[in-house]
Scaffold this motif. Sequence first.
Motif, PDB file in Angstrom:
ATOM      1  N   THR A   3      28.209  81.520  46.140  1.00  0.00           N
ATOM      2  CA  THR A   3      28.195  79.941  46.200  1.00  0.00           C
ATOM      3  C   THR A   3      29.486  79.681  47.033  1.00  0.00           C
ATOM      4  O   THR A   3      30.737  79.574  47.463  1.00  0.00           O
ATOM      5  N   GLU A   4      29.201  78.337  47.784  1.00  0.00           N
ATOM      6  CA  GLU A   4      29.897  78.324  48.781  1.00  0.00           C
ATOM      7  C   GLU A   4      31.128  77.364  48.681  1.00  0.00           C
ATOM      8  O   GLU A   4      30.691  76.215  47.295  1.00  0.00           O
ATOM      9  N   PRO A   5      32.552  76.815  48.075  1.00  0.00           N
ATOM     10  CA  PRO A   5      33.671  76.805  47.548  1.00  0.00           C
ATOM     11  C   PRO A   5      32.806  75.299  47.566  1.00  0.00           C
ATOM     12  O   PRO A   5      32.809  74.688  48.473  1.00  0.00           O
ATOM     13  N   LEU A   6      34.094  74.732  46.452  1.00  0.00           N
ATOM     14  CA  LEU A   6      33.539  73.015  46.678  1.00  0.00           C
ATOM     15  C   LEU A   6      35.239  72.672  46.869  1.00  0.00           C
ATOM     16  O   LEU A   6      36.103  72.687  47.179  1.00  0.00           O
ATOM     17  N   TRP A   7      35.014  71.359  47.858  1.00  0.00           N
ATOM     18  CA  TRP A   7      36.543  70.364  48.438  1.00  0.00           C
ATOM     19  C   TRP A   7      36.571  69.891  48.367  1.00  0.00           C
ATOM     20  O   TRP A   7      35.402  69.059  48.537  1.00  0.00           O
ATOM     21  N   TRP A  51      41.429  64.544  55.329  1.00  0.00           N
ATOM     22  CA  TRP A  51      42.116  65.665  54.689  1.00  0.00           C
ATOM     23  C   TRP A  51      40.532  66.375  53.464  1.00  0.00           C
ATOM     24  O   TRP A  51      39.995  66.056  53.705  1.00  0.00           O
ATOM     25  N   VAL A  52      40.862  67.795  53.947  1.00  0.00           N
ATOM     26  CA  VAL A  52      39.942  68.706  52.871  1.00  0.00           C
ATOM     27  C   VAL A  52      40.891  69.411  52.236  1.00  0.00           C
ATOM     28  O   VAL A  52      41.264  69.325  53.114  1.00  0.00           O
ATOM     29  N   VAL A  53      40.000  69.744  50.924  1.00  0.00           N
ATOM     30  CA  VAL A  53      41.091  70.735  50.067  1.00  0.00           C
ATOM     31  C   VAL A  53      40.081  70.717  49.170  1.00  0.00           C
ATOM     32  O   VAL A  53      39.976  70.622  49.043  1.00  0.00           O
ATOM     33  N   GLU A  54      40.274  71.952  49.127  1.00  0.00           N
ATOM     34  CA  GLU A  54      39.549  73.102  48.181  1.00  0.00           C
ATOM     35  C   GLU A  54      39.569  72.917  47.178  1.00  0.00           C
ATOM     36  O   GLU A  54      40.906  72.534  46.491  1.00  0.00           O
ATOM     37  N   SER A  55      38.615  72.230  45.890  1.00  0.00           N
ATOM     38  CA  SER A  55      39.382  71.386  44.626  1.00  0.00           C
ATOM     39  C   SER A  55      39.871  73.007  43.775  1.00  0.00           C
ATOM     40  O   SER A  55      40.739  72.051  42.620  1.00  0.00           O
ATOM     41  N   GLN A  57      42.326  74.327  44.744  1.00  0.00           N
ATOM     42  CA  GLN A  57      44.205  73.717  44.604  1.00  0.00           C
ATOM     43  C   GLN A  57      44.080  73.471  44.137  1.00  0.00           C
ATOM     44  O   GLN A  57      45.288  73.086  43.918  1.00  0.00           O
ATOM     45  N   ILE A  58      43.918  72.059  43.436  1.00  0.00           N
ATOM     46  CA  ILE A  58      44.450  70.761  43.225  1.00  0.00           C
ATOM     47  C   ILE A  58      44.609  70.956  41.449  1.00  0.00           C
ATOM     48  O   ILE A  58      43.924  71.585  40.632  1.00  0.00           O
ATOM     49  N   HIS A  59      45.780  70.487  41.077  1.00  0.00           N
ATOM     50  CA  HIS A  59      46.397  70.886  39.895  1.00  0.00           C
ATOM     51  C   HIS A  59      46.883  69.348  39.978  1.00  0.00           C
ATOM     52  O   HIS A  59      46.762  68.219  39.918  1.00  0.00           O
ATOM     53  N   SER A  60      45.580  69.251  37.937  1.00  0.00           N
ATOM     54  CA  SER A  60      46.450  67.682  37.317  1.00  0.00           C
ATOM     55  C   SER A  60      47.037  67.656  36.507  1.00  0.00           C
ATOM     56  O   SER A  60      46.659  68.273  35.116  1.00  0.00           O
TER      57      SER A  60
END
Lengths: 93, 314
Positions: A3-7, A51-55, A57-60
Amino acid sequence: MATEPLWEVFIRSRQGLDHKHVGSLHAADAKTAIENARDVYTRRMEGVSIWVVESSQIHSSNPGEASSLFDPANDKIYRHPTFYDLPDELKHM
Amino acid sequence: MPTGKPDDIFTEKIAAEIKIEPKDWMPDDYRKTLIRQISQHAHSEIVGMLPEGNWITRAPSLRRKATLLAKVQDEAGHGLYLYAAAETMGISRDEMDEQLLTGKAKYSSIFNYPTLTWADIGAIGWLVDGAAIMNQVPLCRASYGPYARAMIRICKEESFHQRQGFEILLTLCRGSAAQKAMAQDALNRWWWPSLMMFGPKDDESPHTQKSMNWKIKRFTNDELRQKFVDVCTEQADVLGLTIPDDALKWNEEKKHYDFGEINWDEFWDVVKGNGPCNRERLEARQKAHEGGQWVKDAALAHAQKKKELSLQPA
């Protein structure tokens, strides 16, 4: 089937402002993600930069721990200018 | 400061109009209700492109073609905002696609009616988008943050949709007798299905109270439907068209228009899949999904290849 990754998509609405999160989309790579973001999120000139960031890669921070995480700021009112007692005659400060 | 159990914190937030965000604790039922509602809404935007797409190549002027094209492109965008909002609740896009393509998920029944004439494009903009706006404006205040934010963006864009539809009808109504008759015919066919868009009557809509308690919905189906009838009745006068309802009459006491009984047998029949275009719509979506698969496969293969090349030592 892969599947195409989420951004996650961030847009600067005009020069001088921060990029702001606007939503997300799926795309095979960063270049396609930016192109898709242009079509999905800026059809009415809502942006001048994307800007786009692969989801993944986000830490919360954990919302469950929000109170203990942010509490320490609560009792330090001396960080605000209104904490200090100064005479009314004092101008321009 | 709420310090109690998760469900107490959730309830306190709802009461205080504090938005629920994706990683916050929420009751399973709240999550399920919203996934169903948001994904159905997304599916409706996507399927909603089909009846209008039918007229893009036959729009009567370049201006009409450009605006219709922009409107249909917006519907695709709205579907994507909503799918993205639903994904924050833990359902994948593939799952939602599958639910639509297998007929497991519903979408708004209005899109199971055919667009027979150019005037239908006007009627869809005026009535279908008008009803959608009536439903959607209160959803901008829905308690789930990502849904509310998607709805704000959608509502901003919808208002051009309704105005372009009304302008189409206005032009026809000011044209020849045949053009005006075409506009009246479109209103005759789209009026009742548009009223059905607000869903079953309040006493037959078991989820309404729960959704209102959770502040997902702010008004009941019947409240919104009444508001729609009131607004449209006056707008029909501007067009010089007649709303096809003998019972439509101003009620001085209620300060609202009374209107006739909706054909609920027809409503449920279309929901169950027996409308004029249910099968055609699903087939069109399946064909698009399968026919476009090679594009996704190729894009992924290309991305993978580029990644591998960039990892190789120079």
